[in-house]
Design an enzyme around this catalytic site. Structure first.
Site, PDB file in Angstrom:
ATOM      1  N   LEU A  67       0.834  -1.206   0.000  1.00  0.00           N
ATOM      2  CA  LEU A  67       0.000   0.000   0.000  1.00  0.00           C
ATOM      3  C   LEU A  67       0.866   1.253   0.000  1.00  0.00           C
ATOM      4  O   LEU A  67       2.043   1.200   0.372  1.00  0.00           O
ATOM      5  CB  LEU A  67      -0.895  -0.039   1.238  1.00  0.00           C
ATOM      6  CG  LEU A  67      -1.826  -1.267   1.261  1.00  0.00           C
ATOM      7  CD1 LEU A  67      -2.197  -1.658   2.672  1.00  0.00           C
ATOM      8  CD2 LEU A  67      -3.059  -0.999   0.406  1.00  0.00           C
ATOM      9  N   PRO A  68       0.273   2.410  -0.374  1.00  0.00           N
ATOM     10  CA  PRO A  68       1.111   3.614  -0.535  1.00  0.00           C
ATOM     11  C   PRO A  68       1.789   4.121   0.755  1.00  0.00           C
ATOM     12  O   PRO A  68       2.999   4.335   0.762  1.00  0.00           O
ATOM     13  CB  PRO A  68       0.128   4.653  -1.089  1.00  0.00           C
ATOM     14  CG  PRO A  68      -0.997   3.865  -1.694  1.00  0.00           C
ATOM     15  CD  PRO A  68      -1.102   2.604  -0.880  1.00  0.00           C
ATOM     16  N   THR A 105       6.374   0.737   1.913  1.00  0.00           N
ATOM     17  CA  THR A 105       7.413   1.520   2.596  1.00  0.00           C
ATOM     18  C   THR A 105       6.705   2.504   3.521  1.00  0.00           C
ATOM     19  O   THR A 105       6.015   3.411   3.031  1.00  0.00           O
ATOM     20  CB  THR A 105       8.280   2.296   1.584  1.00  0.00           C
ATOM     21  OG1 THR A 105       8.781   1.386   0.621  1.00  0.00           O
ATOM     22  CG2 THR A 105       9.434   2.999   2.283  1.00  0.00           C
ATOM     23  N   LYS A 153      15.205   0.246   4.090  1.00  0.00           N
ATOM     24  CA  LYS A 153      14.566   0.748   2.863  1.00  0.00           C
ATOM     25  C   LYS A 153      14.647   2.281   2.775  1.00  0.00           C
ATOM     26  O   LYS A 153      14.923   2.851   1.717  1.00  0.00           O
ATOM     27  CB  LYS A 153      13.102   0.278   2.857  1.00  0.00           C
ATOM     28  CG  LYS A 153      12.238   0.871   1.781  1.00  0.00           C
ATOM     29  CD  LYS A 153      12.649   0.445   0.397  1.00  0.00           C
ATOM     30  CE  LYS A 153      11.831   1.171  -0.659  1.00  0.00           C
ATOM     31  NZ  LYS A 153      12.295   0.932  -2.005  1.00  0.00           N
ATOM     32  N   LYS A 193       7.316  10.966  -0.185  1.00  0.00           N
ATOM     33  CA  LYS A 193       6.929  10.348   1.089  1.00  0.00           C
ATOM     34  C   LYS A 193       8.137   9.671   1.747  1.00  0.00           C
ATOM     35  O   LYS A 193       8.415   9.859   2.928  1.00  0.00           O
ATOM     36  CB  LYS A 193       5.817   9.322   0.807  1.00  0.00           C
ATOM     37  CG  LYS A 193       5.323   8.547   1.986  1.00  0.00           C
ATOM     38  CD  LYS A 193       5.536   7.053   1.970  1.00  0.00           C
ATOM     39  CE  LYS A 193       5.602   6.307   0.704  1.00  0.00           C
ATOM     40  NZ  LYS A 193       5.917   4.909   0.769  1.00  0.00           N
TER      41      LYS A 193
HETATM   42  P1  NAD Z   1       0.399   2.348  -6.174  1.00  0.00           P
HETATM   43  O1  NAD Z   1      -0.205   3.642  -5.770  1.00  0.00           O
HETATM   44  O2  NAD Z   1       0.629   2.054  -7.618  1.00  0.00           O
HETATM   45  O3  NAD Z   1      -0.486   1.128  -5.600  1.00  0.00           O
HETATM   46  C1  NAD Z   1      -1.076   1.129  -4.337  1.00  0.00           C
HETATM   47  C2  NAD Z   1      -2.366   0.330  -4.431  1.00  0.00           C
HETATM   48  O4  NAD Z   1      -2.970   0.296  -3.135  1.00  0.00           O
HETATM   49  C3  NAD Z   1      -3.396   0.974  -5.376  1.00  0.00           C
HETATM   50  O5  NAD Z   1      -3.859   0.005  -6.313  1.00  0.00           O
HETATM   51  C4  NAD Z   1      -4.506   1.433  -4.452  1.00  0.00           C
HETATM   52  O6  NAD Z   1      -5.787   1.372  -5.034  1.00  0.00           O
HETATM   53  C5  NAD Z   1      -4.360   0.435  -3.312  1.00  0.00           C
HETATM   54  N1  NAD Z   1      -4.973   0.898  -2.074  1.00  0.00           N
HETATM   55  C6  NAD Z   1      -4.908   2.114  -1.489  1.00  0.00           C
HETATM   56  N2  NAD Z   1      -5.614   2.127  -0.349  1.00  0.00           N
HETATM   57  C7  NAD Z   1      -6.137   0.886  -0.210  1.00  0.00           C
HETATM   58  C8  NAD Z   1      -6.967   0.277   0.768  1.00  0.00           C
HETATM   59  N3  NAD Z   1      -7.408   0.961   1.839  1.00  0.00           N
HETATM   60  N4  NAD Z   1      -7.313  -1.009   0.581  1.00  0.00           N
HETATM   61  C9  NAD Z   1      -6.889  -1.710  -0.499  1.00  0.00           C
HETATM   62  N5  NAD Z   1      -6.103  -1.186  -1.459  1.00  0.00           N
HETATM   63  C10 NAD Z   1      -5.738   0.097  -1.314  1.00  0.00           C
HETATM   64  O7  NAD Z   1       1.751   2.237  -5.348  1.00  0.00           O
HETATM   65  P2  NAD Z   1       3.014   1.295  -5.684  1.00  0.00           P
HETATM   66  O8  NAD Z   1       3.900   1.996  -6.628  1.00  0.00           O
HETATM   67  O9  NAD Z   1       2.522  -0.077  -5.965  1.00  0.00           O
HETATM   68  O10 NAD Z   1       3.750   1.330  -4.250  1.00  0.00           O
HETATM   69  C11 NAD Z   1       3.263   0.627  -3.122  1.00  0.00           C
HETATM   70  C12 NAD Z   1       4.297   0.720  -2.012  1.00  0.00           C
HETATM   71  O11 NAD Z   1       5.538   0.169  -2.479  1.00  0.00           O
HETATM   72  C13 NAD Z   1       4.601   2.160  -1.548  1.00  0.00           C
HETATM   73  O12 NAD Z   1       4.766   2.185  -0.161  1.00  0.00           O
HETATM   74  C14 NAD Z   1       5.890   2.473  -2.284  1.00  0.00           C
HETATM   75  O13 NAD Z   1       6.647   3.462  -1.581  1.00  0.00           O
HETATM   76  C15 NAD Z   1       6.579   1.130  -2.325  1.00  0.00           C
HETATM   77  N6  NAD Z   1       7.518   0.926  -3.441  1.00  0.00           N
HETATM   78  C16 NAD Z   1       7.183   1.296  -4.715  1.00  0.00           C
HETATM   79  C17 NAD Z   1       8.107   1.079  -5.745  1.00  0.00           C
HETATM   80  C18 NAD Z   1       7.793   1.470  -7.179  1.00  0.00           C
HETATM   81  O14 NAD Z   1       8.720   1.447  -8.017  1.00  0.00           O
HETATM   82  N7  NAD Z   1       6.553   1.811  -7.522  1.00  0.00           N
HETATM   83  C19 NAD Z   1       9.339   0.473  -5.480  1.00  0.00           C
HETATM   84  C20 NAD Z   1       9.622   0.068  -4.186  1.00  0.00           C
HETATM   85  C21 NAD Z   1       8.696   0.296  -3.170  1.00  0.00           C
END
Ligand code: NAD
Length: 314
Positions: A80-81, A111, A186, A261
């Protein structure tokens, strides 16, 4: 002790028991897909039903809230975000803790703040469950390819029992220490990533203004001491590498708002520990500026385009 040993044994015996996956965005979507393709029965939930289409097409079962995931699965992964989303999913009205079964293994790959991970691990323990923080590195490319690095915090024996599942989504699974340690590792990685991305963007921009061909300059950097992941694997200049966000109008990838963030988490950690992070703080402010200019959803490598935009405004 004996009780804990029995729990672990139950999980090992049922290594093909249902896996719950909550949060199917840029990272969670391809991670869950890898589990489906490796033969795990997967139960999915996301607030945006469209994000589950491909997964259900390939055999995942869609449910309607996190508590329903916990009713159906005793190994649950969340991606999740932010801290607020993670707290909502675990502690909310229809959260995981409402119906998590005793002995469930809860793995949060988002994260978030190390303190939030620590508090959730304490709450999980009171409910007879295990919570591990397991944030990842490797980006969307690594999520799709199943080559992520997991940084895991929590009890070491529980890390061992989670490892096979994580290995179905990643190449490296590293034990970092007590609850919250995965998040600490991280946050440090991402602060360095932001700094090196900004450094790569300004370097490439300067080179172009000096009349150098961008591909030639990238090639020189990548065989010289300036080489880094941002220059070699994820170059921020459009057209240098084919399958990166910069060559796709900075779409997909790792959102600028998410990087902002993470830099905020680094800033809080630095304040708490009395650590000086001048470049980390500057990187935080630059990414905050990008968010205020409406670039939060663009990949964080868009710092290159942002620098150019600032110059053009002269
Ligand atoms: P994203 O925004 O693409 O996906 C997050 C998902 O969570 C979305 O589909 C959203 O609808 C869902 N969501 C939000 N609230 C929710 C809830 N209450 N119940 C169910 N689902 C819910 O984000 P992402 O890029 O997949 O990143 C997710 C995490 O991974 C973050 O913490 C980010 O910092 C970390 N991260 C991302 C990357 C990257 O390259 N994108 C790399 C490493 C770590």
């Amino acid at each position: 002790m004996l009780f804990r040993a029995i729990q672990i044994q139950v999980r090992c015996m049922s290594s093909r028991s249902k896996v719950g996956f909550i949060g199917l965005g840029n990272m969670g979507g391809p991670m869950a897909l890898n589990l489906v393709r490796k033969g795990h029965p997967v139960v999915v939930y996301d607030v945006f039903p469209e994000s589950m289409t491909q997964l259900t097409d390939e055999g995942a079962i869609m449910v309607h809230h996190p508590a329903e995931v916990a009713e159906k699965a005793d190994r649950i992964i969340t991606m999740l975000p932010t801290s607020a989303h993670v707290k909502e999913v675990y502690q909310g009205e229809q959260g995981v803790f409402k119906s998590a079964k005793t002995g469930s293994l809860l793995i949060d790959c988002s994260t978030i703040e190390p303190d939030v991970s620590f508090n959730l691990s304490e709450e999980a323990l009171k409910k007879g469950c295990v919570f591990l923080d397991a944030p990842v590195s490797g980006g969307t490319v690594g999520a799709k390819a199943g080559t992520l690095t997991f940084m895991v915090g929590g009890p070491e024996n529980e890390y061992e029992s989670a490892k096979p599942l994580l290995q179905d989504m990643g190449k490296n699974v590293v034990y970092c220490g007590k609850a919250g340690s995965g998040q600490a590792a991280k946050i440090c990685n991402n602060m360095l990533l932001a700094i090196s991305m900004i450094g790569t963007a300004e370097t490439m921009n300067l080179g172009l203004r000096l009349g150098l061909d961008p591909k030639l300059l990238a090639g020189i950097l990548n065989t010289s001491t300036g080489r880094c992941w941002s220059s070699e694997v994820y170059n921020p200049v459009p057209g240098i590498l084919p399958n990166v966000p910069s060559s796709n109008n900075y779409e997909g990838g790792f959102g600028t708002a998410l990087m902002t963030k993470d830099l905020g988490l680094a800033q809080t950690a630095a304040t708490t520990t009395g650590t000086t992070i001048p470049l980390g703080s500057l990187a935080h402010q630059l990414y905050r500026l990008m968010v205020t200019r409406g670039l939060g959803k663009k990949d964080f490598s868009a710092i290159y385009a942002f620098l150019q935009e600032m110059e053009n405004a002269k």
